[in-house]
Design a protein around this motif. Structure first.
Motif, mmCIF file in Angstrom:
data_model
loop_
_atom_site.group_PDB
_atom_site.id
_atom_site.type_symbol
_atom_site.label_atom_id
_atom_site.label_comp_id
_atom_site.label_asym_id
_atom_site.label_seq_id
_atom_site.Cartn_x
_atom_site.Cartn_y
_atom_site.Cartn_z
ATOM 1 N N LEU A 130 0.832 -1.199 0.000
ATOM 2 C CA LEU A 130 0.000 0.000 0.000
ATOM 3 C C LEU A 130 0.866 1.249 0.000
ATOM 4 C CD1 LEU A 130 -2.886 -0.856 2.475
ATOM 5 C CD2 LEU A 130 -2.899 -0.847 -0.002
ATOM 6 N N PHE A 131 1.918 1.254 0.853
ATOM 7 C CA PHE A 131 2.832 2.392 0.872
ATOM 8 C C PHE A 131 3.481 2.563 -0.497
ATOM 9 C CE2 PHE A 131 3.356 1.871 5.683
ATOM 10 C CZ PHE A 131 2.508 2.933 5.919
ATOM 11 N N LEU A 132 3.857 1.422 -1.108
ATOM 12 C CA LEU A 132 4.524 1.484 -2.413
ATOM 13 C C LEU A 132 3.607 2.090 -3.470
ATOM 14 C CD1 LEU A 132 7.007 0.672 -4.163
ATOM 15 C CD2 LEU A 132 5.787 -1.440 -4.657
ATOM 16 N N TRP A 133 2.391 1.539 -3.583
ATOM 17 C CA TRP A 133 1.476 2.053 -4.621
ATOM 18 C C TRP A 133 1.181 3.522 -4.398
ATOM 19 C CZ3 TRP A 133 2.723 -1.444 -7.469
ATOM 20 C CH2 TRP A 133 2.473 -2.807 -7.270
ATOM 21 N N TYR A 134 0.938 3.870 -3.140
ATOM 22 C CA TYR A 134 0.581 5.255 -2.856
ATOM 23 C C TYR A 134 1.752 6.187 -3.167
ATOM 24 C CZ TYR A 134 -1.532 9.279 -0.731
ATOM 25 O OH TYR A 134 -2.067 10.524 -0.544
ATOM 26 N N SER A 135 2.963 5.783 -2.744
ATOM 27 C CA SER A 135 4.132 6.628 -3.015
ATOM 28 C C SER A 135 4.339 6.768 -4.511
ATOM 29 C CB SER A 135 5.384 6.025 -2.392
ATOM 30 O OG SER A 135 5.185 5.834 -1.025
ATOM 31 N N LEU A 136 4.163 5.664 -5.257
ATOM 32 C CA LEU A 136 4.333 5.728 -6.712
ATOM 33 C C LEU A 136 3.372 6.747 -7.306
ATOM 34 C CD1 LEU A 136 4.903 2.072 -7.943
ATOM 35 C CD2 LEU A 136 6.496 3.996 -7.924
ATOM 36 N N ILE A 137 2.096 6.669 -6.871
ATOM 37 C CA ILE A 137 1.114 7.589 -7.432
ATOM 38 C C ILE A 137 1.492 9.034 -7.131
ATOM 39 C CG2 ILE A 137 -1.283 8.378 -7.316
ATOM 40 C CD1 ILE A 137 -2.107 5.516 -6.826
ATOM 41 N N ILE A 138 1.795 9.335 -5.859
ATOM 42 C CA ILE A 138 1.984 10.747 -5.538
ATOM 43 C C ILE A 138 3.366 11.257 -5.943
ATOM 44 C CG2 ILE A 138 0.253 10.799 -3.704
ATOM 45 C CD1 ILE A 138 2.515 10.868 -1.702
ATOM 46 N N LEU B 151 -3.268 14.934 10.261
ATOM 47 C CA LEU B 151 -3.313 13.679 11.012
ATOM 48 C C LEU B 151 -4.690 13.574 11.672
ATOM 49 C CD1 LEU B 151 0.163 13.783 12.759
ATOM 50 C CD2 LEU B 151 -0.502 12.360 10.840
ATOM 51 N N PRO B 152 -5.159 12.340 11.963
ATOM 52 C CA PRO B 152 -6.493 12.224 12.564
ATOM 53 C C PRO B 152 -6.497 12.690 14.007
ATOM 54 C CG PRO B 152 -5.452 10.080 12.493
ATOM 55 C CD PRO B 152 -4.524 11.027 11.814
ATOM 56 N N GLU B 177 -2.921 8.472 9.055
ATOM 57 C CA GLU B 177 -2.608 8.000 10.402
ATOM 58 C C GLU B 177 -1.109 8.161 10.667
ATOM 59 O OE1 GLU B 177 -4.629 7.027 12.669
ATOM 60 O OE2 GLU B 177 -3.653 5.616 14.028
ATOM 61 N N SER B 178 -0.305 7.996 9.612
ATOM 62 C CA SER B 178 1.144 8.000 9.826
ATOM 63 C C SER B 178 1.729 9.376 9.507
ATOM 64 C CB SER B 178 1.772 6.922 8.939
ATOM 65 O OG SER B 178 2.908 7.418 8.296
ATOM 66 N N PRO B 179 2.503 9.954 10.439
ATOM 67 C CA PRO B 179 3.105 11.271 10.205
ATOM 68 C C PRO B 179 4.011 11.279 8.966
ATOM 69 C CG PRO B 179 3.371 10.615 12.501
ATOM 70 C CD PRO B 179 2.819 9.426 11.772
ATOM 71 N N ASP B 180 4.669 10.160 8.699
ATOM 72 C CA ASP B 180 5.571 10.110 7.536
ATOM 73 C C ASP B 180 4.794 10.255 6.230
ATOM 74 O OD1 ASP B 180 7.720 9.726 9.176
ATOM 75 O OD2 ASP B 180 7.533 7.539 9.136
ATOM 76 N N GLU B 181 3.669 9.512 6.124
ATOM 77 C CA GLU B 181 2.851 9.595 4.912
ATOM 78 C C GLU B 181 2.268 10.999 4.764
ATOM 79 O OE1 GLU B 181 2.357 7.198 2.458
ATOM 80 O OE2 GLU B 181 4.050 6.421 3.593
ATOM 81 N N ASN B 182 1.885 11.569 5.897
ATOM 82 C CA ASN B 182 1.318 12.911 5.907
ATOM 83 C C ASN B 182 2.309 13.915 5.318
ATOM 84 O OD1 ASN B 182 -0.598 14.862 6.586
ATOM 85 N ND2 ASN B 182 0.338 15.233 8.576
ATOM 86 N N PHE B 186 2.320 15.919 1.537
ATOM 87 C CA PHE B 186 2.426 17.376 1.441
ATOM 88 C C PHE B 186 3.598 17.778 0.544
ATOM 89 C CE2 PHE B 186 4.410 21.271 3.321
ATOM 90 C CZ PHE B 186 3.505 22.169 2.792
ATOM 91 N N TYR B 187 4.762 17.176 0.779
ATOM 92 C CA TYR B 187 5.944 17.572 0.004
ATOM 93 C C TYR B 187 5.816 17.209 -1.475
ATOM 94 C CZ TYR B 187 8.264 18.813 4.321
ATOM 95 O OH TYR B 187 8.582 19.408 5.498
ATOM 96 N N SER B 188 5.045 16.143 -1.785
ATOM 97 C CA SER B 188 4.916 15.737 -3.185
ATOM 98 C C SER B 188 3.886 16.590 -3.925
ATOM 99 C CB SER B 188 4.496 14.275 -3.258
ATOM 100 O OG SER B 188 3.159 14.170 -2.845
ATOM 101 N N GLY B 189 3.143 17.423 -3.204
ATOM 102 C CA GLY B 189 2.151 18.267 -3.860
ATOM 103 C C GLY B 189 0.771 17.652 -3.929
ATOM 104 N N ARG B 190 0.558 16.515 -3.247
ATOM 105 C CA ARG B 190 -0.795 15.948 -3.184
ATOM 106 C C ARG B 190 -1.728 16.938 -2.505
ATOM 107 N NH1 ARG B 190 -5.250 15.146 -3.122
ATOM 108 N NH2 ARG B 190 -6.509 13.369 -2.474
#
Lengths: 382, 339
Positions: A130-138, B151-152, B177-182, B186-190
């Protein structure tokens, strides 16, 4: 005291005592917990469900505003969970069926490819995918300002896919009538055609006719101008595209991850099911002059289905429960909405009880449906 | 998630066995155990995160140490328990921890309905928004229609919803949920913007490839007074937590530091003498050693030292004192008199 030696009496007696203990233990835990909560002035109960939620959920399968209740927010979470699990189960099954058959192909390249696919997908935790697919997309797709314009009105960016939305302006009732009528006609044609084929042994064009019957009424209605559709084209807003239909990357990544991991499981189940059908069946149907494709479709798969269904139920349950990993990549499923609710109300025990109850109820529903289907296709011994 | 469930089960069990912790009095329980059990966050640099030697460092951790020093005369008699954001209150209610020092906002409904009370505010925070400079936005009000990552946790989702409802604007909320993904999103422009408490935005900005590319917008859309929490109906324990915190603030006001505290024992100032236990018996009134004040400053220093060491401009977070300056320096940090 002769009844003490009665086997049947004793069996019932033990069961009643065991159930009594379970009920008593559960009740004691519940009542002391609520007693202590009350003693410490901690709010309990489910009153918070009727309070306004106060937060927005952007990706909602049913309409939701910040002013709606907490209960409705949880309902949105349930709907989102069901939506993604259902789609993942369908795509996963279709893909898995193909890969499972490819696993047994006589073409070594295809068979090895299918093997690699299965092993890669089922030996790495889903969360990492899931992390991989999501990172790839964004990371790979451009930001929304530089969105790729694939077709007129179709934009792809790391904020997802935006396509024109079809809004039905008028003639909705007529359209519905044509659809229902077409479906009924198609079903009827197919039933008659199958019955005739069984009776005469002659192949016929029942399938094609059925498809035609399904589509013709809608097509005719369209020609006659019986309904009109407005296309809502995406337009560039200040920051992003507004209007149109949005497919967000969080949803796509989750659907992708769930469907692919399910397909690897389904592939193995299908392979096992097919290999369990005796070799004699293949030889007999070859002797009758059926091609390999027809043998698979008409002889082997129907028999394999009986072996496939029970483990397939397990796979579907796994897909459903794994959808709770959504929380990691920002898709608002039941667990994520519940977490936000928990944070706002502080009533963690009640909220967790709700989502555990929902998962349990829906899982049991899936099991019941699959068990019914299993009984339907099982060998009926008379 | 699994951890959250476990904590809930533990909490439910704890609640169902008995309200033992509240019955005995937390001070007695802590003294009998010989250690303070303090709930902190999982890993938030600046507030609570273990250093490379495994020692818990941070502003919240030092608050725990000051309480331990007041009780035991030794700031290291603390067991730090990392608490999950969803189950932190249950951990406190069930008696698993003695005090919760975890960037927790003091709000009405938490105070009134969760069976706990809050000590003095140790950090005045507020929710803000951060954007890339290249976006050309100078106010949060211009962010209608934007996507915002968050974050939630806590009430951030509600605050940002309220903010846009007030200006009648729509926006897209993406919750991780995860600060890293958050951060990555943001940095990728999502998302055009990311929202969190301003102190947290500072630490998110600190880890960017080029921190200067990002700005925190001027609006503070919520009040987030962070305060330690303890179980309700234990007045003595509440006093100990509160006065340990106030002592840190009073010490800064009086210029008592970790380095000069021994000298200050001989101070002529009657306030200082009382605080450090040179005269009168204030500590005894709380059931503590009379040198409690001395012990607190000796082990963690005064409020200003705790702030500068963990959050100040010399650290990665690089926060200025702002509202967290002393009252006589234009801030909100104010201790009632210790007499």
């Amino acid at each position: 005291m002769a009844f003490l030696h009665d086997m049947r009496f004793r069996a019932y007696f033990y069961q009643v005592v065991a159930i009594g203990f379970v009920v008593l233990a559960g009740w004691t835990m519940f009542s002391t917990a609520s007693d202590n909560l009350a003693k410490q002035n901690i709010a309990t109960g489910f009153d918070f469900l009727t309070r306004p939620a106060g937060f927005v959920i952007t990706e909602a399968a049913i309409a939701f505003e910040a002013t709606d209740t907490v209960g409705r927010a949880i309902l949105v979470g349930i709907a989102n969970t069901v939506k993604v699990s259902l789609l993942a189960a369908i795509f996963g099954t279709l893909l898995g069926l193909g890969v499972g058959i490819a696993r047994m192909s006589h073409n070594p390249l295809l068979a090895r490819l299918a093997l690699t696919y299965v092993e890669l997908l089922r030996n790495v935790p889903l969360l990492l995918y899931l992390f991989l697919w999501y990172s790839l997309i964004i990371l790979v797709l451009p930001p929304v300002k530089q969105a790729l314009n694939l077709l007129p009105g179709v934009y792809l960016s790391n904020s997802g896919l935006v396509v024109p939305a079809a809004l039905l302006q008028s003639g909705g009732l007529a359209l519905l009538a044509c659809l229902v009528g077409g479906a009924a006609a198609a079903f009827f044609i197919r039933t008659v055609a199958t019955r005739r084929r069984i009776a005469t042994g002659q192949p016929n064009q029942g399938g094609l006719l059925a498809i035609a019957a399904l589509l013709a009424p809608v097509f005719l209605l369209w020609l006659a101008g019986g309904f009109s559709v407005d296309w809502d084209f995406p337009t560039a807003g200040k920051f992003r595209l507004t209007a149109g239909l949005h497919v967000r990357p969080e949803f796509v990544a989750l659907l992708f991850g769930l469907a692919l991991s399910a397909s690897a499981n389904v592939a193995e189940i299908v392979r096992a099911g097919i290999q369990a059908v005796g070799k004699g069946q293949w030889e007999a149907s070859a002797a009758l002059g059926l091609s390999r494709g027809k043998t698979m479709r008409l002889v082997v798969l129907p028999q394999a289905l009986r072996i496939i269904i029970p483990p397939l139920t397990n796979t579907y349950l796994t897909v459903f429960k794994n959808s709770s990993l959504a929380i990691a990549i920002g898709y608002p499923d039941l667990v994520m909405v519940s977490n936000t609710v928990m944070n706002q109300t502080g009533q963690a025990i009640e909220t967790i009880a709700i989502f555990m109850g929902v998962y349990l109820a829906l899982s049991i529903t899936i099991s019941l449906i699959m068990n019914w289907y299993n009984a339907h296709v099982a060998l009926k011994e008379r | 998630m699994k951890q959250a469930l476990l904590t809930i089960c533990a909490a439910a069990l704890g609640l169902s066995v008995a309200g033992a912790a509240s019955a005995a009095g937390t001070l007695e329980t802590v003294k009998a155990r010989g250690k303070l059990v303090c709930g902190v966050s999982l890993a938030t640099p600046g507030f609570a995160a273990p250093d490379d030697k495994g020692r818990m460092q941070g502003f919240d951790a030092d608050i725990c140490r000051s309480i331990a020093a007041a009780v035991f005369g030794d700031g290291d008699k603390v067991d730090f328990v990392p608490t999950n954001i969803n189950t932190r209150f249950q951990a406190l209610q069930s008696g698993e921890i003695d005090v919760l020092s975890r960037q927790t906002t003091h709000t009405f409904s938490r105070d009134a309905s969760l069976g706990l009370d809050f000590g003095p505010t140790v950090f005045y925070d507020g929710q803000g928004l951060m954007v890339a400079k290249s976006l050309g936005v100078s106010s949060a009000k211009e962010l209608t229609e934007a996507a915002i990552c968050t974050l939630p946790g806590t009430t951030t989702a509600q605050n940002i919803s309220d903010f846009f409802r007030a200006i009648n604007g729509k926006f897209e909320l993406v919750v991780f949920e995860s600060p890293d993904e958050n951060r990555a999103a943001f940095y990728s422009g999502r998302c055009e913007a990311i929202t969190s408490d301003r102190s947290d935005l500072a630490s998110i900005r600190a880890v960017a490839n080029n921190p200067d590319d990002y700005i925190v917008l001027p609006e503070t859309i919520s009040k987030e007074p962070l305060a330690p929490a303890f179980r309700q109906n234990d007045s003595n324990w509440g006093d100990i937590v509160s006065w340990s915190v106030w002592l840190l603030m009073a010490a800064e006001e009086k210029g008592i530091t970790q380095a000069n505290v021994d000298e200050k024992l001989k101070s002529e100032d009657p306030d200082v003498q009382r605080m450090l236990g040179a005269t009168e018996e204030l500590g005894k009134m709380l059931g503590l050693d009379n040198k409690w004040g001395y012990n607190v400053i000796k082990s963690v220093g005064n409020y200003g030292e705790v702030f500068e060491r963990n959050l100040g401009e010399g650290t990665k977070l690089g926060l200025t004192r702002g509202p967290n300056a002393l009252w006589n320096a234009g801030g909100l940090i104010y201790s009632p008199p210790i007499r």
